[in-house]
Design an enzyme around this catalytic site. Structure first.
Site: not given
Lengths: 149, 149, 149, 149, 149, 149
Positions: D23, D42, D48, D50, D88-89, D138
């Site tokens: 994100h 951020c 980046h 998580h 996801d991914h 997170e």
């Protein structure tokens, strides 16, 4: 039994214990400035503390009859007697004679635990079971490992 | 933006910090026997210590523009200033004036952290952001929660 | 002592224990097909098992003199006597009379633990200390919480 | 069955899932300077990421016959379909239509997951089973909780 | 000091750091079909991300005077400068020059971290302190270890 | 690509899986008294159980083109087929033919997993990829490691 399982197998068994202790990093042979420089906030006069997590690993050949490397009840007793009684709810600088005159860093603690357990585990030597590794987690970020080298 | 996301939403944000401190459970108003009886090994003279893990929870309505409840950089600074500087690498019985004359149990520590942060977070009250919960894990097995009641 | 600390404060104290048990999800009132359909692999004939992690939370007003909600040594004894002796190293379907004729799901286990501890903790009621929550982690992914509602 | 177990009991069941996503915190309505000021590192251009850990809690009355609040196989399918496939991914800023034009902060993500699951779980409403809480970790240090308020 | 503690002892010290980064598994030398076949969802166009947990282990002989293998404040600075600044809140495919033209798999990341730290730790070689191991946990289920072989 | 990355590099890749199983420590060649003496509560008639956490480590030279040691999707399938189908939601004493007539201790389980995976991973030998280590965590406190010695 599965015949393959009858071959001698070298196994490493790890038992984890946790003790809660205070310590202060301070060497009386250094000046106050040197102590502050080397140990920073870790040398605060009254000490601070940690939940120390120890992983004790022993190794040897599995006993085919019991399926065990060694009797875990015995290992638990040894760790209770030699580690918990000595270090748990203690101030490492004042209460542990093995650390007297030493700086109670995690490195020195790991070496000291190794020396104590090497003696306590001598009864297993004739079965080929020996201490393999002592790992101490001081915090989630710092840990130290000693293998007797 | 998705229109549904524009509705006011009450959010709980938790920040976790860890500090390493020594303490001794001991009440000078009790006799030595009473102290031993009540606190056991936790009353050893020189103290012991812990890796205290704190979960600080604040709550309020999400800011639609930033997507944040509050600026996490600010919250981190507050926790650094008010919690870490006060408690980290300290002996709770000697070094923390807010705990002077109190038994530094995890219960009293949680209440003290609540009182300190309630003051430090007053700047957020006009935005409707308030302290919701303080949880302290003293060990993996013992924790205490305080919600200001 | 800090005067603020003298105000009555409601605290939640959580103690975590872990027991290792086998269980089989199976209801004799259902047909074999229904059992397979509802419980899948969890209904395998001989059962399977878990490391159950329980978080027991009690709440009440902190005792100003001791700094404790209650004597943790006592709570540990109660959990040893009532929980560990009953459930640890047991097969929940065969060895626990409170679960007889019940499906030993995590939900039923949480309710059963609540009922057992409510009785065991009655001695604290006159001090205003009551059981607040029972949480059971069956695996890292599944947990159940019961608050007596 | 133990008669006490037949009383209606309100249970909270939590299922944990983890997804790996990228994100970038960035609001196109803000200037570049404002974005840097509010979001710091951020807001790096390419984003980046998580390992997001979600705890989804549903609550209702335990079914006496099955011992379950609800069929966990069904809940797993819903989470696979509605959460894992969507998040996801993925890169939350580009790949998730529910977050389009929103800042994909953990707060907004928690609210979005709540809105998605509230719809997906409507089939359980006539059984009195409802979504109770969405918690997203997170990192090990930051988490957000939403209860539909 | 305990005389036994004066013997030279080889110690392994591990420091753990965590960074949050995005990556995309994609090799431009492969066709789109090959990329999809080899990397699956890990090759999604905009990337996904992880909380990477690194364990950096150095080894050597404990310094008898300080009780340390090396000054942890220095190691923390090196990891801040060389690892956190380079990788934290970055997209590994775009922002890290050492990974340019490489597939940023956890394997390649571990090797890259090793190469970077081997250079950064050269100042310790004359004290016999060397990098021993780099372990990277990409998720709770996948990790990679490199020992310089 | 960075030229240094083109050197052959030996990597250790670890995949973690968890299965839930029951077991009973009991050797029919021993008397009931001997079983009780050796295995204590672990020999309770109906068995107990654990969440077994396995760490499977394979090693070899990284493939420069893919950045992988091996295709993780393949390794996941092998572990699903060979480990999860065999052990998950099973009673180790009754349901696993490889453990028939063996005491299903964690030691024997680790050796058995090693033997099964050595066969299953033979397809990788011509690529120089071999099984390096099997670690099994039975509880948070007890684990066993086998390296094929």
């Amino acid at each position: 039994m599965n015949n393959a399982l009858k071959k001698p197998r070298k196994i490493y068994v790890t038992r984890t214990v946790e003790f809660n202790a205070a310590h202060r990093l301070y060497n009386p042979d250094f000046s106050d400035d040197e102590n502050r420089d080397i140990y920073g906030k870790c040398s605060n006069t009254h000490g601070h503390g940690h939940n120390y997590e120890l992983e004790i690993t022993v190794s040897g050949i599995v006993d085919q009859a019991t399926g065990f490397l060694l009797d875990m009840k015995e290992l638990k007793q040894i760790l209770e007697q030699e580690i918990m009684k000595r270090f748990d709810h203690k101030h490492l600088n004042f209460d542990v004679k093995e650390l007297r005159n030493a700086v109670p860093s995690t490195e020195m603690l790991a070496v000291t635990v190794w020396d104590i357990l090497t003696v306590a585990l001598q009864r297993y030597i004739n079965k080929g079971i020996t201490l393999h590794e002592v790992t101490i987690h001081e915090t989630r970020k710092n840990s130290v490992r000693y293998l007797g080298e």
